[in-house]
Design an enzyme around this catalytic site. Structure first.
Site, PDB file in Angstrom:
ATOM      1  N   LYS A 129       2.109  -3.911   6.495  1.00  0.00           N
ATOM      2  CA  LYS A 129       2.469  -3.783   5.073  1.00  0.00           C
ATOM      3  C   LYS A 129       3.982  -3.644   4.933  1.00  0.00           C
ATOM      4  CE  LYS A 129      -1.607  -4.114   3.228  1.00  0.00           C
ATOM      5  NZ  LYS A 129      -1.956  -5.401   2.620  1.00  0.00           N
TER       6      LYS A 129
ATOM      7  N   SER B 164       0.833  -1.206   0.000  1.00  0.00           N
ATOM      8  CA  SER B 164       0.000   0.000   0.000  1.00  0.00           C
ATOM      9  C   SER B 164       0.864   1.251   0.000  1.00  0.00           C
ATOM     10  CB  SER B 164      -0.861  -0.010   1.258  1.00  0.00           C
ATOM     11  OG  SER B 164      -1.441   1.253   1.481  1.00  0.00           O
TER      12      SER B 164
ATOM     13  N   TYR C  85      -1.787  -1.688  11.051  1.00  0.00           N
ATOM     14  CA  TYR C  85      -2.088  -2.108   9.671  1.00  0.00           C
ATOM     15  C   TYR C  85      -0.958  -1.694   8.733  1.00  0.00           C
ATOM     16  CZ  TYR C  85      -3.690  -1.237   4.932  1.00  0.00           C
ATOM     17  OH  TYR C  85      -3.745  -1.168   3.560  1.00  0.00           O
TER      18      TYR C  85
HETATM   19  C1  UD1 Z   1      -6.743   4.132   3.505  1.00  0.00           C
HETATM   20  C2  UD1 Z   1      -5.508   3.665   4.196  1.00  0.00           C
HETATM   21  C3  UD1 Z   1      -4.663   2.950   3.177  1.00  0.00           C
HETATM   22  C4  UD1 Z   1      -5.417   1.818   2.577  1.00  0.00           C
HETATM   23  C5  UD1 Z   1      -6.680   2.347   1.929  1.00  0.00           C
HETATM   24  C6  UD1 Z   1      -7.504   1.190   1.447  1.00  0.00           C
HETATM   25  C7  UD1 Z   1      -3.939   4.861   5.712  1.00  0.00           C
HETATM   26  C8  UD1 Z   1      -3.527   6.172   6.230  1.00  0.00           C
HETATM   27  N1  UD1 Z   1      -4.884   4.853   4.783  1.00  0.00           N
HETATM   28  O1  UD1 Z   1      -6.354   5.133   2.572  1.00  0.00           O
HETATM   29  O2  UD1 Z   1      -3.503   2.455   3.772  1.00  0.00           O
HETATM   30  O3  UD1 Z   1      -4.637   1.136   1.652  1.00  0.00           O
HETATM   31  O4  UD1 Z   1      -7.424   3.084   2.891  1.00  0.00           O
HETATM   32  O5  UD1 Z   1      -8.468   1.631   0.566  1.00  0.00           O
HETATM   33  O6  UD1 Z   1      -3.432   3.872   6.130  1.00  0.00           O
HETATM   34  N2  UD1 Z   1     -12.704  10.651   3.468  1.00  0.00           N
HETATM   35  C9  UD1 Z   1     -13.713  11.540   3.778  1.00  0.00           C
HETATM   36  N3  UD1 Z   1     -14.881  11.017   4.262  1.00  0.00           N
HETATM   37  C10 UD1 Z   1     -15.074   9.681   4.457  1.00  0.00           C
HETATM   38  C11 UD1 Z   1     -14.014   8.795   4.140  1.00  0.00           C
HETATM   39  C12 UD1 Z   1     -12.846   9.318   3.665  1.00  0.00           C
HETATM   40  O7  UD1 Z   1     -13.586  12.737   3.627  1.00  0.00           O
HETATM   41  O8  UD1 Z   1     -16.141   9.280   4.912  1.00  0.00           O
HETATM   42  C13 UD1 Z   1     -11.445  11.201   2.928  1.00  0.00           C
HETATM   43  C14 UD1 Z   1     -10.240  10.898   3.777  1.00  0.00           C
HETATM   44  O9  UD1 Z   1     -10.075  11.872   4.768  1.00  0.00           O
HETATM   45  C15 UD1 Z   1      -9.137  10.890   2.739  1.00  0.00           C
HETATM   46  C16 UD1 Z   1      -9.821  10.406   1.469  1.00  0.00           C
HETATM   47  O10 UD1 Z   1     -11.217  10.588   1.690  1.00  0.00           O
HETATM   48  O11 UD1 Z   1      -8.663  12.182   2.525  1.00  0.00           O
HETATM   49  C17 UD1 Z   1      -9.582   8.948   1.168  1.00  0.00           C
HETATM   50  O12 UD1 Z   1      -9.867   8.193   2.337  1.00  0.00           O
HETATM   51  P1  UD1 Z   1      -9.950   6.591   2.323  1.00  0.00           P
HETATM   52  O13 UD1 Z   1     -10.833   6.141   1.216  1.00  0.00           O
HETATM   53  O14 UD1 Z   1     -10.280   6.153   3.695  1.00  0.00           O
HETATM   54  O15 UD1 Z   1      -8.469   6.160   1.932  1.00  0.00           O
HETATM   55  P2  UD1 Z   1      -7.070   6.552   2.587  1.00  0.00           P
HETATM   56  O16 UD1 Z   1      -7.219   7.007   3.975  1.00  0.00           O
HETATM   57  O17 UD1 Z   1      -6.350   7.432   1.628  1.00  0.00           O
END
Ligand code: UD1
Length: 357
Positions: A168, A139, A164
């Site tokens: 990785k 990841s 987690y």
């Molecule tokens: C996360 C994990 C990553 C993992 C991936 C799997 C970390 C820090 N992040 O990535 O390792 O491989 O998931 O898919 O370990 N967001 C919102 N509202 C929501 C959900 C998310 O605003 O309800 C935003 C988050 O703040 C972020 C972006 O959307 O900026 C993407 O979030 P998310 O889909 O959870 O992925 P990551 O955190 O980038």
């Protein structure tokens, strides 16, 4: 005179790939692409975080009802060995792991035990069965909050901020060490780690896609569940970041494009085209997209209005991360192709399919 007809097998035997965690979101898409590229696939899954929906979808898409399926836990070494005894495995793609960041902080023992032991078992079985090609699903989380963007495979990894993320990094290192230790043996283990950015979307057939249990942690399933009415309102975590619109930047990679990267990496391994025994590739698009841009693109392409609000930052989020994809483009001969709009349309089609709409 009797004529004897001798049947000669003209076609080379198809290579067989074991996909651990093959009934899950990424595993099911990868299984489809492997089969359509001519590989035989053996799926192993303990079904701890999915049901048979996606595996049934895979069978429909590929028209294959005979895909071997082992409901086993890769933490069970005897079961893993049996699987290797019963099949001639040319490559393994290891997806079987827990993946929720927050849960890993609360349950570190469970995460370390599951994610490390299952991978160690796969590697041990690979080693004792004459060597094997092993693809590990890593990841972009290993880069943490990188100073220079986009990140290349040479960008230093930063200390993990969750168990987690740590699993990785640890699994990458374990794979590297096993490759090194077996390099001169008769049955070497070769390895590729693919570092995924943010996989999203679903298969164009809408027969397989992401199926989170409970409240989704990731952005796109939360968006689609809000749009369908399962969730009341999407919270956009933070709009005061140092970016153009104040929301975080990510590299959203289409799930089918991501799956095709696996086929390219497996071919490189089984066809003997690796340059090193252990290689790492970023799998992303190379394009940063903000959370706000993604939300508005989803509304536009699907012709709907999403109920969303700005909320405080989510602890642990990095402000921005996206991939330099040149190594994967050049060495794997692979490139992300689907537009983010098409991917978001596929995510919505999948959510509607689940709702029977
Ligand atoms: C996360 C994990 C990553 C993992 C991936 C799997 C970390 C820090 N992040 O990535 O390792 O491989 O998931 O898919 O370990 N967001 C919102 N509202 C929501 C959900 C998310 O605003 O309800 C935003 C988050 O703040 C972020 C972006 O959307 O900026 C993407 O979030 P998310 O889909 O959870 O992925 P990551 O955190 O980038």
């Amino acid at each position: 005179m009797t004529t004897f007809v001798r049947y000669v097998k003209t076609q080379a035997m198809a290579k067989t790939v074991l996909v651990s965690g093959g009934a899950g979101y990424i595993g099911s898409h990868v299984t489809v692409e492997l089969i359509s590229a001519g590989y035989e696939v053996v799926v192993a899954d303990n079904m701890s975080n999915c049901d048979m929906t996606c595996f049934e979808g895979v069978k429909k898409i590929t028209g294959r009802n005979d895909i071997p399926f082992y409901q086993i836990d890769c933490c069970d070494y005897a079961a893993v060995t049996r699987l290797f005894d019963e099949n001639r495995i040319d490559a393994v793609i290891h997806f079987a792991a827990f993946k929720a960041v927050g849960e890993s902080v609360a349950e570190p023992i469970m995460y370390y035990r599951n994610n490390l032991v299952s991978f160690l078992n796969i590697l041990e079985a690979a080693k004792t069965h004459g060597g094997c090609n092993v693809l590990f699903s890593s990841s972009a989380t290993v880069y943490g909050e990188a100073e220079v963007l986009p990140v290349t495979e040479q960008t230093p990894r930063l200390p993990a901020t969750s168990p987690y993320g740590n699993t990785k990094q640890m699994c990458e290192d374990i794979l590297r060490d096993v490759v090194l230790a077996t390099a001169t043996s008769e049955g070497p283990v070769k390895g590729i780690a693919l570092r995924y950015f943010n996989p999203i979307g679903a298969h164009p057939s809408a027969l397989i896609g992401e199926l989170p249990r409970g409240v989704p942690n990731n952005l796109v399933p939360f968006i689609t569940q809000t749009a369908i009415g399962k969730r009341e309102c999407l919270s956009i975590f933070g709009n005061d970041y140092d970016t153009e619109d104040g929301t975080c930047l990510r590299d959203y990679i289409d799930i089918v494009d991501l799956a095709k990267a696996h086929v390219a990496a497996v071919s490189r391994m089984v066809d003997g085209r690796m340059k090193e025994g252990y290689e790492i590739f970023n799998v992303g698009t190379g394009r940063p997209v903000s959370v706000y841009e993604l939300v508005t693109a989803f509304e536009k392409v699907n012709g709907l209005k999403l109920n969303y609000k700005f909320a405080p930052r989510r602890p642990g989020d990095v402000v921005a991360i996206w991939a330099d994809t040149r190594l994967a483009n050049d060495e794997l001969g692979w490139k992300a192709e689907r537009s983010v709009e098409d991917t978001l349309a596929s995510a919505w089609a999948w959510e509607r399919h689940l709702a029977g709409k």
